[in-house]
Design a protein around this motif. Structure first.
Motif, PDB file in Angstrom:
ATOM      1  N   ASP A 176      56.540  29.545  31.047  1.00 34.68           N
ATOM      2  CA  ASP A 176      57.600  30.543  30.865  1.00 34.68           C
ATOM      3  C   ASP A 176      57.489  31.640  31.917  1.00 34.68           C
ATOM      4  OD1 ASP A 176      55.725  32.551  30.016  1.00 34.68           O
ATOM      5  OD2 ASP A 176      55.816  31.785  27.972  1.00 34.68           O
ATOM      6  N   SER A 177      58.551  32.439  32.033  1.00 33.06           N
ATOM      7  CA  SER A 177      58.628  33.443  33.099  1.00 33.06           C
ATOM      8  C   SER A 177      57.544  34.514  32.976  1.00 33.06           C
ATOM      9  CB  SER A 177      60.009  34.105  33.099  1.00 33.06           C
ATOM     10  OG  SER A 177      60.267  34.715  31.841  1.00 33.06           O
ATOM     11  N   GLU A 178      57.178  34.889  31.734  1.00 36.65           N
ATOM     12  CA  GLU A 178      56.139  35.907  31.536  1.00 36.65           C
ATOM     13  C   GLU A 178      54.791  35.444  32.091  1.00 36.65           C
ATOM     14  OE1 GLU A 178      55.581  37.327  27.598  1.00 36.65           O
ATOM     15  OE2 GLU A 178      57.545  38.273  27.459  1.00 36.65           O
ATOM     16  N   THR A 179      54.446  34.189  31.826  1.00 36.49           N
ATOM     17  CA  THR A 179      53.178  33.637  32.291  1.00 36.49           C
ATOM     18  C   THR A 179      53.147  33.577  33.815  1.00 36.49           C
ATOM     19  OG1 THR A 179      52.963  32.310  30.286  1.00 36.49           O
ATOM     20  CG2 THR A 179      51.645  31.626  32.188  1.00 36.49           C
ATOM     21  N   ILE A 180      54.259  33.141  34.416  1.00 40.25           N
ATOM     22  CA  ILE A 180      54.339  33.033  35.872  1.00 40.25           C
ATOM     23  C   ILE A 180      54.245  34.409  36.514  1.00 40.25           C
ATOM     24  CG2 ILE A 180      55.866  32.406  37.795  1.00 40.25           C
ATOM     25  CD1 ILE A 180      56.909  30.112  35.983  1.00 40.25           C
ATOM     26  N   GLU A 181      54.975  35.379  35.955  1.00 40.58           N
ATOM     27  CA  GLU A 181      54.952  36.738  36.513  1.00 40.58           C
ATOM     28  C   GLU A 181      53.542  37.318  36.457  1.00 40.58           C
ATOM     29  OE1 GLU A 181      57.767  40.523  35.963  1.00 40.58           O
ATOM     30  OE2 GLU A 181      56.399  40.278  34.261  1.00 40.58           O
ATOM     31  N   GLN A 182      52.862  37.142  35.338  1.00 38.69           N
ATOM     32  CA  GLN A 182      51.521  37.700  35.218  1.00 38.69           C
ATOM     33  C   GLN A 182      50.540  37.003  36.153  1.00 38.69           C
ATOM     34  OE1 GLN A 182      48.404  38.002  31.681  1.00 38.69           O
ATOM     35  NE2 GLN A 182      50.232  39.206  31.309  1.00 38.69           N
ATOM     36  N   ALA A 183      50.661  35.684  36.284  1.00 32.18           N
ATOM     37  CA  ALA A 183      49.793  34.940  37.212  1.00 32.18           C
ATOM     38  C   ALA A 183      49.999  35.437  38.645  1.00 32.18           C
ATOM     39  CB  ALA A 183      50.085  33.455  37.117  1.00 32.18           C
ATOM     40  N   GLU A 184      51.254  35.679  38.997  1.00 31.00           N
ATOM     41  CA  GLU A 184      51.559  36.166  40.347  1.00 31.00           C
ATOM     42  C   GLU A 184      50.928  37.527  40.600  1.00 31.00           C
ATOM     43  OE1 GLU A 184      55.386  37.016  43.279  1.00 31.00           O
ATOM     44  OE2 GLU A 184      55.739  36.417  41.202  1.00 31.00           O
ATOM     45  N   ILE A 185      51.069  38.443  39.648  1.00 30.65           N
ATOM     46  CA  ILE A 185      50.492  39.783  39.797  1.00 30.65           C
ATOM     47  C   ILE A 185      48.973  39.702  39.897  1.00 30.65           C
ATOM     48  CG2 ILE A 185      50.126  41.991  38.622  1.00 30.65           C
ATOM     49  CD1 ILE A 185      52.961  41.603  37.408  1.00 30.65           C
ATOM     50  N   GLU A 186      48.359  38.896  39.029  1.00 28.13           N
ATOM     51  CA  GLU A 186      46.899  38.773  39.022  1.00 28.13           C
ATOM     52  C   GLU A 186      46.388  38.213  40.354  1.00 28.13           C
ATOM     53  OE1 GLU A 186      44.554  39.351  36.527  1.00 28.13           O
ATOM     54  OE2 GLU A 186      45.987  40.196  35.089  1.00 28.13           O
ATOM     55  N   MET A 187      47.153  37.264  40.943  1.00 33.31           N
ATOM     56  CA  MET A 187      46.731  36.685  42.220  1.00 33.31           C
ATOM     57  C   MET A 187      46.947  37.659  43.377  1.00 33.31           C
ATOM     58  SD  MET A 187      47.749  32.636  42.129  1.00 33.31           S
ATOM     59  CE  MET A 187      49.330  32.738  41.307  1.00 33.31           C
ATOM     60  N   LYS A 188      48.115  38.305  43.424  1.00 33.69           N
ATOM     61  CA  LYS A 188      48.433  39.184  44.549  1.00 33.69           C
ATOM     62  C   LYS A 188      47.525  40.412  44.585  1.00 33.69           C
ATOM     63  CE  LYS A 188      52.749  39.644  46.081  1.00 33.69           C
ATOM     64  NZ  LYS A 188      52.852  38.694  47.186  1.00 33.69           N
ATOM     65  N   TYR A 189      47.088  40.860  43.420  1.00 33.31           N
ATOM     66  CA  TYR A 189      46.300  42.089  43.356  1.00 33.31           C
ATOM     67  C   TYR A 189      44.878  41.818  42.873  1.00 33.31           C
ATOM     68  CZ  TYR A 189      50.802  44.314  44.048  1.00 33.31           C
ATOM     69  OH  TYR A 189      52.023  44.693  44.576  1.00 33.31           O
ATOM     70  N   GLU A 190      44.400  40.619  43.093  1.00 31.73           N
ATOM     71  CA  GLU A 190      43.106  40.201  42.562  1.00 31.73           C
ATOM     72  C   GLU A 190      41.977  41.142  42.947  1.00 31.73           C
ATOM     73  OE1 GLU A 190      41.345  35.845  42.074  1.00 31.73           O
ATOM     74  OE2 GLU A 190      41.057  36.579  44.111  1.00 31.73           O
ATOM     75  N   GLY A 191      41.910  41.511  44.211  1.00 35.34           N
ATOM     76  CA  GLY A 191      40.828  42.379  44.685  1.00 35.34           C
ATOM     77  C   GLY A 191      40.885  43.758  44.055  1.00 35.34           C
ATOM     78  N   TYR A 192      42.081  44.331  43.975  1.00 35.52           N
ATOM     79  CA  TYR A 192      42.254  45.663  43.386  1.00 35.52           C
ATOM     80  C   TYR A 192      41.909  45.652  41.894  1.00 35.52           C
ATOM     81  CZ  TYR A 192      44.886  46.662  47.675  1.00 35.52           C
ATOM     82  OH  TYR A 192      45.268  46.824  48.986  1.00 35.52           O
ATOM     83  N   ILE A 193      42.363  44.608  41.209  1.00 37.15           N
ATOM     84  CA  ILE A 193      42.104  44.505  39.765  1.00 37.15           C
ATOM     85  C   ILE A 193      40.609  44.405  39.501  1.00 37.15           C
ATOM     86  CG2 ILE A 193      42.389  43.013  37.738  1.00 37.15           C
ATOM     87  CD1 ILE A 193      45.201  42.325  38.867  1.00 37.15           C
ATOM     88  N   GLN A 194      39.934  43.579  40.288  1.00 34.96           N
ATOM     89  CA  GLN A 194      38.493  43.389  40.105  1.00 34.96           C
ATOM     90  C   GLN A 194      37.732  44.696  40.355  1.00 34.96           C
ATOM     91  OE1 GLN A 194      36.889  40.117  42.364  1.00 34.96           O
ATOM     92  NE2 GLN A 194      34.778  40.607  41.814  1.00 34.96           N
ATOM     93  N   LYS A 195      38.126  45.422  41.404  1.00 35.00           N
ATOM     94  CA  LYS A 195      37.457  46.677  41.729  1.00 35.00           C
ATOM     95  C   LYS A 195      37.666  47.718  40.625  1.00 35.00           C
ATOM     96  CE  LYS A 195      37.050  50.102  45.451  1.00 35.00           C
ATOM     97  NZ  LYS A 195      37.566  50.543  46.787  1.00 35.00           N
ATOM     98  N   GLU A 196      38.906  47.794  40.105  1.00 36.05           N
ATOM     99  CA  GLU A 196      39.198  48.761  39.053  1.00 36.05           C
ATOM    100  C   GLU A 196      38.471  48.396  37.763  1.00 36.05           C
ATOM    101  OE1 GLU A 196      43.398  50.084  37.463  1.00 36.05           O
ATOM    102  OE2 GLU A 196      42.883  51.093  39.347  1.00 36.05           O
TER     103      GLU A 196
END
Length: 621
Positions: free
Chosen positions: A535-555
């Motif tokens: 579904d679109s929610e899962t795809i959107e979240q996967a995209e955000i998690e991948m594009k910002y992986e480094g920032y998310i991990q650091k935070e």
């Protein structure tokens, strides 16, 4: 006449409704007392939910099992995702709502919630024995016994309405103020203050020339607040519009400044800095030739219009003259003038992190009584107060959200550690961990926690588990599968992104700022087919998690370091004045706020790192 209830909730605004629903859905018997059953969850100000940071709160309420998101979706007339041009940490959903339907939908949900009873009356006092609340007294003199009380009085405590030089008692136009509670609480040792807020005039939409205004349409592909399947995105929407003041409008408004209680100082309460009256805007920003106004419809089948940005307490004749000089409003007709309201609140440094008062056991405050402003801020406090009142009665562990877990955690921590001397409003800038606290992942963050305490239902929990699993599968696919130059380069050219010269992992291409999952699906049939199962929610979240992986991990790493301080408990019996190594200011502030953890202590204004070191050594001993 009445049985003894587990919990009595006083006031049926946004805080009261969420408190009653949460406690009842967890199994408590609840009595919801309101002065007017037709005004349940009334949208007293603008007919909208969400917005910057507030939209994240609504999604968090929904993720926890609250009703605000569901009601907002079912009564929406427009949906917009704000800040799309910025990073996903700033994306904020917002709905324009049908004011009348919003109240009806909330009432319907509550009436269909098992364990909720209703009574229409004013509560004029509490029954308190041995510093513990055990009931309420109504305006009719009826005593209703209970084990806990949640006060959500909004702007009704000794409320006074102002229009120009006229003033009269009231908690909302046409409704009387609530008296008795403030006076009793002061005798019981609490302290109170006064705040003020205002609302704009309501306009007859038939008298507006919309052809002279700027149209604001909803999103082409509207989303929704609730993660559940009980609501659907809008299939049709109503537009909002933009209008502007002018120098001529400002000059007319200035003629009434002496008679404006909000401007002249006749109201002693402090007003909201971030939602000033039109009088304040003209005075504070005198260099501006015009101010933006949002022309917001009140519902599907009404001509009533809310003029957002024109909050005022000026005399009604001055309001009317000024309105008629706004482009498109030359023939304006008012349904009612704008007004200011002044009311009592209780500084929230008197509360624990469960929203229970420290002076009186089992008494909880939520909403504007704590000095906050906004439906969303009130609703989330009500939800947390209802949850914690239920848990307290069952001797269960309190439910407290940290600053890295939710905007709700930020809000409550701000209130109890910093208190507030002006109406508190949530902003994304208040949260240190914005990229962790996105609107898209509130269910992943909070639904498992809510399921564990018995509020979120099993179907919600399973839905989140499926989303987490799907997100992981999409991420793994993008990290392992590659794209050929001949299939993806045409799409990269279209979006002005550099071509690839050889097979490249999809994850690497997606990491580019201007490349989206939709672009990759458009260029590769293989990826398009694979993604179609999610579904679109899962795809959107996967995209955000991948594009910002480094920032998310650091935070996340930063948050985990800070959380170690949250694990260091400060015992209630600790006498801070006995710790002579603490600064005098630290001893006074710590005694006043009584922080539960070292982390909470570190966020109190006036507490410096050396004070925290002293506490850390003492706790270590």
């Amino acid at each position: 006449m009445f049985k003894e209830y587990d919990i009595i909730v006083v006031g049926a605004g946004h805080a009261g409704c969420e408190a009653a629903a949460a406690a009842a859905n967890m199994g408590s018997s609840v009595m919801l007392i309101t002065m007017d059953m037709t005004k349940i969850a009334q949208m007293s100000c603008n007919p909208a939910m969400g917005g910057i940071a507030k939209g994240q709160i609504v999604r968090e309420i929904d993720a926890l099992g609250g009703y605000s998101g569901i009601v907002s979706d079912r009564t929406a007339i427009q949906f917009r995702m704000l800040n799309r041009s910025k990073g996903p940490a700033m994306w904020s959903p917002r709905t324009q709502n049908d004011r009348a339907l919003f109240t009806l939908e909330w009432r319907k949900l509550l009436e269909n919630t098992e364990n909720v009873d209703f009574f229409q009356d004013m509560v004029k006092g509490l029954i308190v024995k041995n510093d513990k609340v055990c009931g309420v007294v109504t305006g009719m003199g009826l005593e209703i016994k209970c084990k806990a009380v949640v006060l959500t009085n909004g702007t009704f405590l000794n409320g006074i309405i102002h229009i120009g030089e006229k003033q009269f008692g009231g908690g909302r136009v046409g409704e009387k103020a609530a008296t008795g509670i403030t006076e009793q609480l002061l005798k019981l040792g609490l302290t109170s203050g006064r705040m003020k807020t205002g609302t704009p005039p309501r306009i007859d939409g038939r008298s507006i020339d919309y052809s002279q205004l700027e149209e604001q349409k909803g999103d082409e592909e509207p989303g929704k607040f609730s993660y559940s399947s009980v609501t659907s995105p809008l299939s049709k929407q109503r537009s909002c519009y933009l209008a502007y003041t002018s120098d001529e409008v400002h000059d007319i408004l200035k003629t009434g400044f002496e008679k404006s209680p909000m401007y002249s100082g006749r109201i002693q309460g402090i007003g909201p800095r971030y939602c000033p009256s039109i009088e304040d805007k003209i005075n504070r920003f005198s260099d501006k030739e015009h101010h933006q106004l949002f022309v917001e419809p009140e519902g599907w089948d009404t001509v009533e219009v809310y003029l957002n940005g024109f909050s005022t307490s000026l005399p009604e004749d001055v309001q009317f003259k000024a309105l008629s000089k706004i482009k498109g409003f030359e023939g304006v007709k008012m349904f009612r003038p704008g007004y200011a309201i002044e009311y009592d609140y209780f500084p929230p440094d008197q509360l624990s992190n469960t929203l229970q008062t420290r002076q009186i056991e089992n008494l909880y405050f939520a909403g504007q009584i704590n000095g906050t402003t906004g439906y969303e801020e009130a609703a989330c406090q009500g939800l947390m107060a209802g949850i914690n009142a239920h848990l307290k009665l069952r001797n269960a562990k309190p439910f407290v959200l940290s600053r890295s877990e939710a905007y709700i955690g930020v809000l409550i921590d701000d209130l109890i550690t910093k208190s507030t001397e002006e109406p508190y409003r949530m902003f994304t800038s208040r949260a240190e961990y914005r990229i962790l606290l996105r609107q898209d992942n509130a269910d992943v963050r909070l639904t498992p926690m809510s399921y564990e305490i018995g509020l979120a239902k099993e179907d919600r929990y399973k839905r989140v588990q499926e989303k987490i699993k799907g997100r992981g599968e999409v991420t793994k696919y993008f990290k392992t599968e590659s794209l050929n130059p001949e299939e993806i380069n045409p799409v990269l050219n279209e979006i002005s992104s550099a071509e690839i010269g050889q097979k490249t992992k999809a994850f690497s291409i997606l990491s580019r700022p201007n490349v989206s999952i939709k672009d990759i699906a458009k260029g590769s049939e293989k990826f398009n087919t694979y993604l179609s199962q999610f579904d679109s929610e899962t795809i959107e979240q996967a995209e955000i998690e991948m594009k910002y992986e480094g920032y998310i991990q650091k935070e996340q790493e930063t948050a985990e370091k800070v959380l170690r301080l949250e694990d260091l408990i400060i015992h209630d019996a600790l006498d801070f004045h006995s710790l002579k190594s603490l600064s005098m200011e630290a001893r006074e502030k710590l005694t006043k706020f009584r922080p539960k953890t070292l982390g909470q202590a570190s966020r109190i204004s006036g507490i410096n790192p050396s004070d925290i070191s002293v506490l850390m050594v003492h706790i270590g001993r």
